[in-house]
Scaffold this active site. Structure first.
Site, PDB file in Angstrom:
ATOM      1  N   TYR A   1      -5.858  -4.663  -6.831  1.00  0.00           N
ATOM      2  CA  TYR A   1      -5.491  -4.644  -5.409  1.00  0.00           C
ATOM      3  C   TYR A   1      -4.997  -6.024  -4.936  1.00  0.00           C
ATOM      4  O   TYR A   1      -3.984  -6.130  -4.236  1.00  0.00           O
ATOM      5  CB  TYR A   1      -6.698  -4.179  -4.581  1.00  0.00           C
TER       6      TYR A   1
ATOM      7  N   TYR B   1      -2.365   0.457  11.787  1.00  0.00           N
ATOM      8  CA  TYR B   1      -3.797   0.448  12.113  1.00  0.00           C
ATOM      9  C   TYR B   1      -4.041   0.767  13.582  1.00  0.00           C
ATOM     10  O   TYR B   1      -3.543   1.768  14.068  1.00  0.00           O
ATOM     11  CB  TYR B   1      -4.427  -0.900  11.698  1.00  0.00           C
TER      12      TYR B   1
ATOM     13  N   LYS C   1       0.829  -1.222   0.000  1.00  0.00           N
ATOM     14  CA  LYS C   1       0.000   0.000   0.000  1.00  0.00           C
ATOM     15  C   LYS C   1       0.860   1.268   0.000  1.00  0.00           C
ATOM     16  O   LYS C   1       0.436   2.303  -0.508  1.00  0.00           O
ATOM     17  CB  LYS C   1      -0.930   0.008   1.219  1.00  0.00           C
TER      18      LYS C   1
HETATM   19  O1  DON Z   1      -6.741  -6.786   1.963  1.00  0.00           O
HETATM   20  C1  DON Z   1      -6.290  -7.621   2.744  1.00  0.00           C
HETATM   21  O2  DON Z   1      -6.959  -8.061   3.668  1.00  0.00           O
HETATM   22  C2  DON Z   1      -4.880  -8.117   2.510  1.00  0.00           C
HETATM   23  N1  DON Z   1      -4.620  -8.251   1.116  1.00  0.00           N
HETATM   24  C3  DON Z   1      -3.874  -7.203   3.121  1.00  0.00           C
HETATM   25  C4  DON Z   1      -4.109  -6.925   4.585  1.00  0.00           C
HETATM   26  C5  DON Z   1      -2.878  -6.617   5.349  1.00  0.00           C
HETATM   27  O3  DON Z   1      -1.776  -6.982   5.003  1.00  0.00           O
HETATM   28  C6  DON Z   1      -3.080  -5.925   6.647  1.00  0.00           C
HETATM   29  N2  DON Z   1      -1.817  -5.612   7.292  1.00  0.00           N
HETATM   30  N3  DON Z   1      -1.294  -5.918   8.290  1.00  0.00           N
END
Ligand code: DON
Length: 304
Positions: A189, A240, A67
């Protein structure tokens, strides 16, 4: 001079016997296949000296770390116009929560939660001729490594189980904050998240964030202002609902992914990437966070 090698060796060897390694993410089934005993760390300093320990040359799924790279490319293409569609405030919520998005009329709190990253993905789908190929090329050039690639199995696996992301994309679409169709944005994405990289490659790709926008080949990717802003977003939003804890314990801008990777930068000093697939309760690498706390404590260096 700080003996980074000695510090990394100490950190890595200290984890060989550790039993409490956190829990591997399984909501993307393909991620659950990783061996939980892995631990790798790589640090590159401003003079391009490299230090590493453990499984630092083994590729893993970078997931949300991507991201920051998509944000960097979007910023370089549309600059502050991006801020009309996504805010820069910490959410205090887990990465996939949707309640604030509805409260705030489809404007995601920041570009690093999933909803915000979907808006960034939408910008890239609009701006790039061949979005997936061009984004991959951007990362390959940043890291000066043409072997970096998407992991199609991981992308497909997330497509099958990414219901929360489908919900987020549909909600954004309903508020008019997604210009392209939901399937196209999600396909982009899921691919950006599936990118497989090792710790060394990640430190190369993130070099510009600690070096005023310039990569290891001295090519300029971002303005000083963009670097300042992206690092500020990493510090306040990169973990987060654990962003405060990361700033408190580690004191560096950084970004985590559910593949167990974390990248962090100490501007004008070093860039570090760590990988251990087991996650803590907030979805960030358990040993990765502990290792970075040990690093900034042992070196007495942080942005504070
Ligand atoms: O969108 C998602 O849920 C995953 N592709 C990425 C989430 C993620 O890596 C959250 N980070 N800690």
């Amino acid at each position: 001079m700080t003996d980074y090698q000695n510090i990394l060796d100490d950190i890595s060897s200290g984890y060989k016997e550790t039993k409490e390694r956190g829990k591997i993410a399984s909501y993307i089934p393909e991620l659950a296949k990783v061996n939980e005993s892995k631990f790798g760390i790589h640090l590159v300093d401003l003079n391009k000296n490299n230090f590493c320990a453990g499984h630092s040359k083994e590729a893993f799924s970078i997931q949300s770390i991507s991201k920051v790279l998509s944000l960097a490319l979007a910023f370089s293409l549309v600059d502050n116009a991006l801020l009309k569609r996504v805010d820069v405030e910490p959410s205090g919520d887990p990465f996939n929560h949707l309640s604030l998005l509805e409260f705030e009329n489809g404007i995601p709190r920041n570009p690093l939660i999933n909803a915000g990253a979907l808006v960034v993905a939408d910008v890239l789908v609009s701006e790039l001729d061949n979005p997936k190929k061009d984004f991959l090329q951007f990362v390959r050039d940043l890291a000066n490594d043409q072997t970096i690639d998407f992991d199609e199995k991981v992308a497909k696996s997330e497509k099958r189980t990414g219901f929360k992301n489908y919900a987020a994309a549909n909600l954004l679409k309903s508020y008019g904050n997604l210009k392209n169709d939901v399937e196209t944005v999600l396909d982009f994405y899921f691919h950006q998240c599936s990118m497989a990289m090792d710790c060394e490659q990640l430190t190369k790709a993130f070099f510009p964030f600690m070096n005023g926008g310039k990569c290891q080949r001295n090519r300029n990717y971002l303005t000083l202002s963009q670097v300042k802003r992206i690092n500020a977003i990493m510090l306040t939003c990169g973990f987060y609902d654990e962003a405060g804890e990361f700033a408190f314990e580690i004191g560096l801008p950084g970004k985590s992914g559910v593949g167990g990777g974390i990248v962090a930068v100490l501007p004008r000093k070093y860039c570090v990437a760590v990988w251990s697939p087991g996650l803590n309760a907030k979805g960030n690498s358990k040993l990765g966070m502990e290792a970075l706390e040990k690093l900034t404590t042992a070196t007495h260096q942080s942005i504070f």
